[in-house]
Design a protein around this motif. Structure first.
Motif, PDB file in Angstrom:
ATOM      1  N   ILE A  95       0.874  -1.199   0.279  1.00 59.81           N
ATOM      2  CA  ILE A  95      -0.161  -0.126   0.044  1.00 59.81           C
ATOM      3  C   ILE A  95       0.789   1.364   0.124  1.00 59.81           C
ATOM      4  CG2 ILE A  95      -1.701   1.349   1.417  1.00 59.81           C
ATOM      5  CD1 ILE A  95      -2.981  -1.068   2.370  1.00 59.81           C
ATOM      6  N   LEU A  96       1.865   1.294   0.866  1.00 58.29           N
ATOM      7  CA  LEU A  96       2.771   2.531   1.030  1.00 58.29           C
ATOM      8  C   LEU A  96       3.416   2.610  -0.278  1.00 58.29           C
ATOM      9  CD1 LEU A  96       4.394   2.172   4.538  1.00 58.29           C
ATOM     10  CD2 LEU A  96       2.591   3.819   3.686  1.00 58.29           C
ATOM     11  N   GLY A  97       4.081   1.452  -0.887  1.00 62.86           N
ATOM     12  CA  GLY A  97       4.643   1.520  -2.334  1.00 62.86           C
ATOM     13  C   GLY A  97       3.861   2.168  -3.379  1.00 62.86           C
ATOM     14  N   LEU A  98       2.485   1.552  -3.423  1.00 63.60           N
ATOM     15  CA  LEU A  98       1.711   2.129  -4.339  1.00 63.60           C
ATOM     16  C   LEU A  98       1.453   3.701  -4.426  1.00 63.60           C
ATOM     17  CD1 LEU A  98      -1.316  -0.637  -4.462  1.00 63.60           C
ATOM     18  CD2 LEU A  98       0.393   0.092  -6.340  1.00 63.60           C
ATOM     19  N   ILE A  99       1.274   4.195  -3.090  1.00 62.94           N
ATOM     20  CA  ILE A  99       1.129   5.570  -2.789  1.00 62.94           C
ATOM     21  C   ILE A  99       2.428   6.503  -3.191  1.00 62.94           C
ATOM     22  CG2 ILE A  99       0.930   7.179  -0.953  1.00 62.94           C
ATOM     23  CD1 ILE A  99      -0.949   5.347   0.435  1.00 62.94           C
ATOM     24  N   VAL A 100       3.679   5.940  -2.779  1.00 63.42           N
ATOM     25  CA  VAL A 100       4.632   6.705  -2.998  1.00 63.42           C
ATOM     26  C   VAL A 100       5.073   6.525  -4.749  1.00 63.42           C
ATOM     27  CG1 VAL A 100       7.174   6.756  -2.580  1.00 63.42           C
ATOM     28  CG2 VAL A 100       5.506   6.350  -0.730  1.00 63.42           C
ATOM     29  N   GLY A 101       4.853   5.288  -5.128  1.00 65.88           N
ATOM     30  CA  GLY A 101       5.165   5.172  -6.621  1.00 65.88           C
ATOM     31  C   GLY A 101       4.076   6.072  -7.446  1.00 65.88           C
ATOM     32  N   THR A 102       2.819   6.121  -7.185  1.00 65.37           N
ATOM     33  CA  THR A 102       2.101   6.908  -7.701  1.00 65.37           C
ATOM     34  C   THR A 102       2.542   8.341  -7.736  1.00 65.37           C
ATOM     35  OG1 THR A 102       0.379   5.373  -7.233  1.00 65.37           O
ATOM     36  CG2 THR A 102      -0.354   7.445  -8.049  1.00 65.37           C
ATOM     37  N   ALA A 103       2.765   8.895  -6.583  1.00 69.01           N
ATOM     38  CA  ALA A 103       3.473  10.109  -6.275  1.00 69.01           C
ATOM     39  C   ALA A 103       4.470  10.529  -7.231  1.00 69.01           C
ATOM     40  CB  ALA A 103       3.554  10.258  -4.962  1.00 69.01           C
ATOM     41  N   ILE A 104       5.346   9.429  -7.276  1.00 64.66           N
ATOM     42  CA  ILE A 104       6.739   9.829  -8.153  1.00 64.66           C
ATOM     43  C   ILE A 104       6.034   9.899  -9.806  1.00 64.66           C
ATOM     44  CG2 ILE A 104       8.780   8.748  -8.777  1.00 64.66           C
ATOM     45  CD1 ILE A 104       9.082   7.577  -6.020  1.00 64.66           C
ATOM     46  N   GLY A 105       5.343   8.935  -9.918  1.00 67.66           N
ATOM     47  CA  GLY A 105       4.856   8.981 -11.319  1.00 67.66           C
ATOM     48  C   GLY A 105       4.416  10.019 -12.019  1.00 67.66           C
ATOM     49  N   LEU A 106       3.296  10.705 -10.994  1.00 70.17           N
ATOM     50  CA  LEU A 106       2.300  11.763 -11.329  1.00 70.17           C
ATOM     51  C   LEU A 106       2.930  13.183 -10.884  1.00 70.17           C
ATOM     52  CD1 LEU A 106      -1.013  10.143 -10.547  1.00 70.17           C
ATOM     53  CD2 LEU A 106       0.381  10.226 -12.661  1.00 70.17           C
ATOM     54  N   ASN A 107       4.054  13.346 -10.054  1.00 70.63           N
ATOM     55  CA  ASN A 107       4.219  14.498  -9.665  1.00 70.63           C
ATOM     56  C   ASN A 107       5.842  14.760  -9.774  1.00 70.63           C
ATOM     57  OD1 ASN A 107       5.365  16.445  -7.237  1.00 70.63           O
ATOM     58  ND2 ASN A 107       3.206  16.782  -7.505  1.00 70.63           N
ATOM     59  N   SER A 108       6.057  16.109 -10.607  1.00 72.12           N
ATOM     60  CA  SER A 108       7.471  16.155 -10.757  1.00 72.12           C
ATOM     61  C   SER A 108       8.219  16.518  -9.550  1.00 72.12           C
ATOM     62  CB  SER A 108       7.635  17.402 -11.763  1.00 72.12           C
ATOM     63  OG  SER A 108       7.209  17.112 -13.030  1.00 72.12           O
ATOM     64  N   LEU A 109       7.727  17.197  -8.538  1.00 68.52           N
ATOM     65  CA  LEU A 109       8.375  17.456  -7.298  1.00 68.52           C
ATOM     66  C   LEU A 109       8.560  16.155  -6.431  1.00 68.52           C
ATOM     67  CD1 LEU A 109       9.341  19.574  -5.362  1.00 68.52           C
ATOM     68  CD2 LEU A 109       7.224  19.906  -4.323  1.00 68.52           C
ATOM     69  N   ALA A 110       7.578  15.275  -6.469  1.00 67.35           N
ATOM     70  CA  ALA A 110       7.954  13.910  -5.618  1.00 67.35           C
ATOM     71  C   ALA A 110       8.948  13.070  -6.518  1.00 67.35           C
ATOM     72  CB  ALA A 110       6.362  13.365  -5.798  1.00 67.35           C
ATOM     73  N   ARG A 111       8.826  13.223  -7.736  1.00 65.78           N
ATOM     74  CA  ARG A 111       9.876  12.181  -8.457  1.00 65.78           C
ATOM     75  C   ARG A 111      11.495  12.999  -8.081  1.00 65.78           C
ATOM     76  NH1 ARG A 111      10.176   9.534 -13.370  1.00 65.78           N
ATOM     77  NH2 ARG A 111       7.726   9.726 -13.545  1.00 65.78           N
ATOM     78  N   ALA A 112      11.321  14.423  -8.249  1.00 63.95           N
ATOM     79  CA  ALA A 112      12.824  14.846  -8.017  1.00 63.95           C
ATOM     80  C   ALA A 112      13.313  14.695  -6.340  1.00 63.95           C
ATOM     81  CB  ALA A 112      12.851  16.376  -8.087  1.00 63.95           C
ATOM     82  N   ALA A 113      12.346  14.587  -5.499  1.00 67.21           N
ATOM     83  CA  ALA A 113      12.812  14.460  -4.165  1.00 67.21           C
ATOM     84  C   ALA A 113      13.175  13.092  -3.741  1.00 67.21           C
ATOM     85  CB  ALA A 113      11.636  15.091  -2.985  1.00 67.21           C
ATOM     86  N   LEU A 114      12.169  11.896  -4.304  1.00 70.95           N
ATOM     87  CA  LEU A 114      12.185  10.666  -3.845  1.00 70.95           C
ATOM     88  C   LEU A 114      12.610   9.457  -4.665  1.00 70.95           C
ATOM     89  CD1 LEU A 114       8.256  10.570  -2.447  1.00 70.95           C
ATOM     90  CD2 LEU A 114      10.332  10.845  -1.072  1.00 70.95           C
ATOM     91  N   SER A 115      12.894   9.820  -6.026  1.00 71.09           N
ATOM     92  CA  SER A 115      13.307   8.933  -6.772  1.00 71.09           C
ATOM     93  C   SER A 115      14.728   8.631  -6.469  1.00 71.09           C
ATOM     94  CB  SER A 115      13.146   9.544  -8.069  1.00 71.09           C
ATOM     95  OG  SER A 115      13.714   8.510  -9.168  1.00 71.09           O
ATOM     96  N   PRO A 116      15.528   9.654  -6.516  1.00 76.10           N
ATOM     97  CA  PRO A 116      17.009   9.275  -6.142  1.00 76.10           C
ATOM     98  C   PRO A 116      17.122   8.694  -4.513  1.00 76.10           C
ATOM     99  CG  PRO A 116      16.727  11.755  -6.603  1.00 76.10           C
ATOM    100  CD  PRO A 116      15.353  11.254  -6.396  1.00 76.10           C
TER     101      PRO A 116
END
Length: 271
Positions: A95-116
């Motif tokens: 569940i947490l992985g789905l939430i965080v993965g969706t945020a990274i996939g849809l939000n540029s700020l979340a991708r820049a912060a969480l993907s690394p």
């Protein structure tokens, strides 16, 4: 023969269907037959002395050890403890992985912060963090559940935002041209298209969760399949060891079957 009759017979000839799309054909009994053949050859090899009973006991001996475990009442204790840890850890991690993965996939700020951050932590062997979790959560259930949660979280994150990245942008632009809201585009276009990748990631995370479950139970648990396998190995009781491995294999098959059922239900539109 007149030319018209030749043309009519040619047009009436059935054309074979060529649009199967490489769909797998169900072969229900092939897997069962392979398992049965392996067990029969294994049993025969043990009874004929080709396979040493000390190295690899016969399947009948492992089954008898499993029956003794069930008669003693310890089978329910070991299975119940392992299933509780696995269900809680895998469910929360997914569940947490789905939430965080969706945020990274849809939000540029979340991708820049969480993907690394995800890329940096994912290669770390999660079992190496178990001593740290024991310090944080104690030797009880908390550290074991946290290890499983941590192990199932990262594959789900990567599979989720990878699936979202691979969604056909033409479909999203079509939804925007029909003036759909962002939530409707995500709910009706993005997530259904990314679902095959998400479910494939859940298969991987489920396998990792079972591996971490056994490792965590071997380090510090009174009951659980991992604790049972460790005790059998210390006592050099190979029949009980094989019985524990068989329980783990059955658990993996059940989890794989459940995810397969979910795929057939949610991905029926692909057929």
């Amino acid at each position: 023969m007149p030319a018209n009759s030749t043309q009519d017979s040619a047009t009436e000839r059935p054309v074979p269907f060529r649009g199967g799309g490489f769909l797998p054909r169900p072969r229900r009994f092939v897997g069962i037959a392979v398992f049965a053949a392996i067990l029969i050859l294994w049993e025969l090899g043990s009874r004929l002395g080709i396979i040493s009973a000390l190295v690899l006991p016969a399947p009948s001996e492992a089954f008898e050890a499993l029956a003794d475990l069930a008669r003693s009442g310890n089978l329910q204790k070991h299975l119940g403890a392992s299933l509780q840890r696995l269900v809680i850890g895998f469910t929360c991690g997914s569940i947490l992985g789905l939430i965080v993965g969706t945020a990274i996939g849809l939000n540029s700020l979340a991708r820049a912060a969480l993907s690394p951050l995800v890329s940096a932590i994912f290669p770390i062997p999660k079992i190496a963090l178990l001593p740290l979790f024991i310090i944080w959560f104690g030797i009880g259930e908390g550290s074991k559940v946290a290890t499983i949660l941590f192990g199932s979280f990262f594959p789900t994150v990567i599979a989720t935002y990878g699936g979202i990245d691979n969604v056909d942008r033409a479909l999203i632009r079509m939804g925007q041209s029909f003036n759909l809201s962002r939530w409707d585009i995500v709910r009706k276009i993005v997530l259904p298209a990314a679902l095959p990748a998400i479910l494939s990631g859940m298969r991987i995370s489920a396998s990792i969760s079972i591996i971490l479950l056994v490792a965590a139970e071997m380090i510090g648990a009174e009951y659980g399949i991992g604790a049972y396998v460790l005790l059998a190995g210390n006592l050099m009781s190979t029949d009980q060891l094989i019985a524990g491995v068989a329980m783990l294999s059955t658990l993996g098959l059940i989890v794989n079957w459940l995810i397969g059922r979910a795929e057939r239900y949610f991905l029926s539109w692909r057929n």
